[in-house]
Design an enzyme around this catalytic site. Structure first.
Site, PDB file in Angstrom:
ATOM      1  N   LYS A  28      48.773 121.374  54.641  1.00 28.07           N
ATOM      2  CA  LYS A  28      49.055 121.827  56.744  1.00 28.07           C
ATOM      3  C   LYS A  28      48.154 123.032  56.420  1.00 28.07           C
ATOM      4  O   LYS A  28      48.176 123.411  57.813  1.00 28.07           O
ATOM      5  CB  LYS A  28      50.439 122.779  56.341  1.00 28.07           C
ATOM      6  CG  LYS A  28      51.318 122.268  56.204  1.00 28.07           C
ATOM      7  CD  LYS A  28      52.898 122.362  56.525  1.00 28.07           C
ATOM      8  CE  LYS A  28      54.118 121.693  56.521  1.00 28.07           C
ATOM      9  NZ  LYS A  28      55.741 121.908  56.447  1.00 28.07           N
TER      10      LYS A  28
ATOM     11  N   LYS B 164      52.896 109.489  55.599  1.00 28.45           N
ATOM     12  CA  LYS B 164      54.171 109.682  55.528  1.00 28.45           C
ATOM     13  C   LYS B 164      55.180 110.599  56.687  1.00 28.45           C
ATOM     14  O   LYS B 164      54.507 110.697  57.968  1.00 28.45           O
ATOM     15  CB  LYS B 164      55.090 110.911  55.067  1.00 28.45           C
ATOM     16  CG  LYS B 164      55.279 112.178  55.337  1.00 28.45           C
ATOM     17  CD  LYS B 164      55.305 113.093  54.562  1.00 28.45           C
ATOM     18  CE  LYS B 164      55.206 114.378  54.982  1.00 28.45           C
ATOM     19  NZ  LYS B 164      55.856 115.635  54.537  1.00 28.45           N
TER      20      LYS B 164
ATOM     21  N   LYS C 290      57.601 115.193  61.604  1.00 29.33           N
ATOM     22  CA  LYS C 290      57.872 115.431  62.456  1.00 29.33           C
ATOM     23  C   LYS C 290      56.677 116.235  63.264  1.00 29.33           C
ATOM     24  O   LYS C 290      56.117 116.765  64.349  1.00 29.33           O
ATOM     25  CB  LYS C 290      58.808 116.872  62.218  1.00 29.33           C
ATOM     26  CG  LYS C 290      59.941 116.872  61.590  1.00 29.33           C
ATOM     27  CD  LYS C 290      60.506 118.360  61.647  1.00 29.33           C
ATOM     28  CE  LYS C 290      61.367 118.146  60.411  1.00 29.33           C
ATOM     29  NZ  LYS C 290      61.450 119.219  60.023  1.00 29.33           N
TER      30      LYS C 290
HETATM   31  P1  TYM Z   1      61.906 119.013  55.572  1.00 32.01           P
HETATM   32  O1  TYM Z   1      62.396 120.327  57.312  1.00 32.01           O
HETATM   33  O2  TYM Z   1      60.067 118.754  56.169  1.00 32.01           O
HETATM   34  O3  TYM Z   1      61.844 117.459  55.282  1.00 32.01           O
HETATM   35  C1  TYM Z   1      63.700 118.053  55.149  1.00 32.01           C
HETATM   36  C2  TYM Z   1      63.693 116.972  54.270  1.00 32.01           C
HETATM   37  O4  TYM Z   1      63.920 115.851  55.243  1.00 32.01           O
HETATM   38  C3  TYM Z   1      62.948 114.845  53.625  1.00 32.01           C
HETATM   39  N1  TYM Z   1      62.181 114.243  54.722  1.00 32.01           N
HETATM   40  C4  TYM Z   1      61.592 113.211  54.465  1.00 32.01           C
HETATM   41  N2  TYM Z   1      62.582 111.522  53.865  1.00 32.01           N
HETATM   42  C5  TYM Z   1      61.419 110.927  53.493  1.00 32.01           C
HETATM   43  N3  TYM Z   1      60.981 109.784  54.035  1.00 32.01           N
HETATM   44  C6  TYM Z   1      59.736 111.377  54.995  1.00 32.01           C
HETATM   45  N4  TYM Z   1      58.824 111.192  56.103  1.00 32.01           N
HETATM   46  C7  TYM Z   1      60.041 112.321  55.071  1.00 32.01           C
HETATM   47  N5  TYM Z   1      60.164 113.476  55.893  1.00 32.01           N
HETATM   48  C8  TYM Z   1      60.903 114.548  55.131  1.00 32.01           C
HETATM   49  C9  TYM Z   1      62.266 116.167  52.717  1.00 32.01           C
HETATM   50  O5  TYM Z   1      61.800 115.442  51.680  1.00 32.01           O
HETATM   51  C10 TYM Z   1      63.459 117.230  53.128  1.00 32.01           C
HETATM   52  O6  TYM Z   1      64.359 116.492  52.188  1.00 32.01           O
HETATM   53  N6  TYM Z   1      60.507 122.505  52.618  1.00 32.01           N
HETATM   54  C11 TYM Z   1      61.891 121.475  52.855  1.00 32.01           C
HETATM   55  C12 TYM Z   1      62.507 122.283  53.497  1.00 32.01           C
HETATM   56  C13 TYM Z   1      63.319 123.077  52.410  1.00 32.01           C
HETATM   57  C14 TYM Z   1      64.232 123.119  51.295  1.00 32.01           C
HETATM   58  C15 TYM Z   1      64.933 124.069  51.117  1.00 32.01           C
HETATM   59  C16 TYM Z   1      65.016 121.876  51.118  1.00 32.01           C
HETATM   60  C17 TYM Z   1      63.582 124.506  52.553  1.00 32.01           C
HETATM   61  N7  TYM Z   1      64.744 125.131  51.285  1.00 32.01           N
HETATM   62  C18 TYM Z   1      65.558 124.488  49.262  1.00 32.01           C
HETATM   63  C19 TYM Z   1      65.505 121.546  49.841  1.00 32.01           C
HETATM   64  C20 TYM Z   1      65.647 122.877  49.381  1.00 32.01           C
HETATM   65  C21 TYM Z   1      61.449 121.124  54.476  1.00 32.01           C
HETATM   66  O7  TYM Z   1      60.042 121.439  55.367  1.00 32.01           O
HETATM   67  O8  TYM Z   1      61.909 120.169  54.757  1.00 32.01           O
END
Ligand code: TYM
Length: 343
Positions: free
Chosen positions: A112, A195, A198
């Site tokens: 990032k 992957k 967003k």
């Molecule tokens: P974020 O917002 O990037 O993504 C949310 C969830 O979607 C999953 N994900 C994917 N799974 C499969 N294929 C993909 N291409 C893909 N892109 C995203 C992510 O693995 C996630 O489960 N850091 C985290 C948010 C967070 C969090 C937490 C999660 C903050 N605190 C505590 C669990 C526990 C994040 O940026 O997710």
């Protein structure tokens, strides 16, 4: 109940198929067996600049996506991270436990921050510590996420171990990651080695949960493939999983097959055997029908919910009150362990 789940999504853009299949859909399924807390992590979102009005909109939209996907607000807690100050307070304590060397190893920060690391926010650097605080503030036992969050969860476990050793207590609970299934890592529709994300500048790289049927059809028609027909069952190993060499040779084909498997709730092996030797055009038409059938009703319900932002805000306020009630006593214990006087 088998334990307590915590998981979250950043409100940085409309959710996509990776977020749905890799995370939210699994949450819906786990709701009956676990006590669940689902968070819209707006404090994580501002580690890179967010337009304030857009952030407010996205926070409501992600909440609507949770509800439209089937999260039951009477049972599960849904709230915005910034509405419970415990996260920020615990993150500070954990910042003093986590080591710089640990954060330096985080691959997501490197990706990032890009080449100009000096220009990244300090928040982006300590992002995984805030994520640990999210989970540990509730003594969550299980964290269902996509594969990209694995390293962050390992860091949370390292923090638990060091905290408990430093203070000689079992104050923090080590969370178990729950990662798996064909959609743990959904790839971009334009490049099967990246992957689905967003932040990809091309909207053709992903299917958004709010895309209408025509847009889904167009994006899948344009999705990158290769000149061959769909693979046969010779690509499977004895466990019915795709062999790594086969997947590496045709990443786009196997990504579409995995998406089909996840959407239709079948093992990838079954989908491969159904479409073996067929051409991509027909397969893509069937995949489009399937994606529209799954996402169409969710997108429509999200639109309906978003027409009543006041109702969404009420759900979040109620969730935040429940989240505070669960986490404040835990934070108090942690503060006492560290040596803070009662506040
Ligand atoms: P974020 O917002 O990037 O993504 C949310 C969830 O979607 C999953 N994900 C994917 N799974 C499969 N294929 C993909 N291409 C893909 N892109 C995203 C992510 O693995 C996630 O489960 N850091 C985290 C948010 C967070 C969090 C937490 C999660 C903050 N605190 C505590 C669990 C526990 C994040 O940026 O997710």
């Amino acid at each position: 109940m088998k334990g307590r789940i915590f998981s979250g999504v950043q409100p940085t853009h409309t959710l996509h198929l990776g977020n749905y299949l890799g995370a939210v859909r699994n949450w819906v399924r786990m709701q009956k067996e676990y006590e669940c807390i689902f968070c819209v992590v707006d404090m994580h979102a501002i580690t890179v600049f967010q337009d304030p009005a857009e952030l407010r909109h996205n926070t409501r939209e992600v909440t609507a996506a949770f509800m439209a996907s089937g999260i039951d607000v009477a049972h599960s807690v849904i709230f915005a991270q910034s509405q419970n100050r415990v996260h920020a307070q615990l993150a500070w304590i954990l910042n003093c436990v986590a080591r710089v060397g640990w954060l330096n190893r985080m691959t997501q920060f490197k990706e990032k921050a890009g080449k100009d690391r000096e220009a990244a926010s300090v928040g982006l650097y300590t992002y995984p510590v805030l994520m640990a605080a999210d989970i540990l503030a509730y003594r969550a036992t299980h964290v269902p996420v996509g594969e990209d969050q694995k390293q962050h969860l390992e860091l949370a476990r390292d923090i638990v171990q060091k905290f408990n050793t430093d203070f000689g207590l079992d104050c923090l609970v080590s969370p178990e990651p729950v990662i798996g299934g064909p959609a743990a890592r959904v790839m971009s529709l334009r490049d099967g080695t990246k992957k689905m994300s967003k932040s990809d500048p091309s909207d053709y790289s992903r299917i958004n949960m709010t895309d209408d049927a025509d847009t889904i059809a167009l994006k899948l028609r344009k999705a990158k493939t290769d000149p061959e027909t769909l693979p046969g069952t010779d690509v499977l190993d004895e466990k019915g999983l795709v062999k790594a060499e086969a997947e590496a040779a045709r990443p786009e084909a196997f990504n579409l097959l995995a998406i089909y498997a996840a959407l239709s709730d079948q093992p990838v092996a079954a989908v491969i055997s159904d479409f073996a030797g067929k051409d991509f055009a027909g397969f893509k038409r069937e995949l489009t029908d399937l994606a529209v059938a799954v996402l169409g009703p969710i997108g429509a319900e999200m639109k309906r919910l978003l027409d009543h932002p006041g109702e969404i805000d009420k759900v979040l306020a109620n969730g935040a009150a429940r989240a505070r009630a669960l986490s404040e006593p835990i934070l108090k214990e942690i503060e006492e362990a560290v040596g803070f006087l009662p506040s």
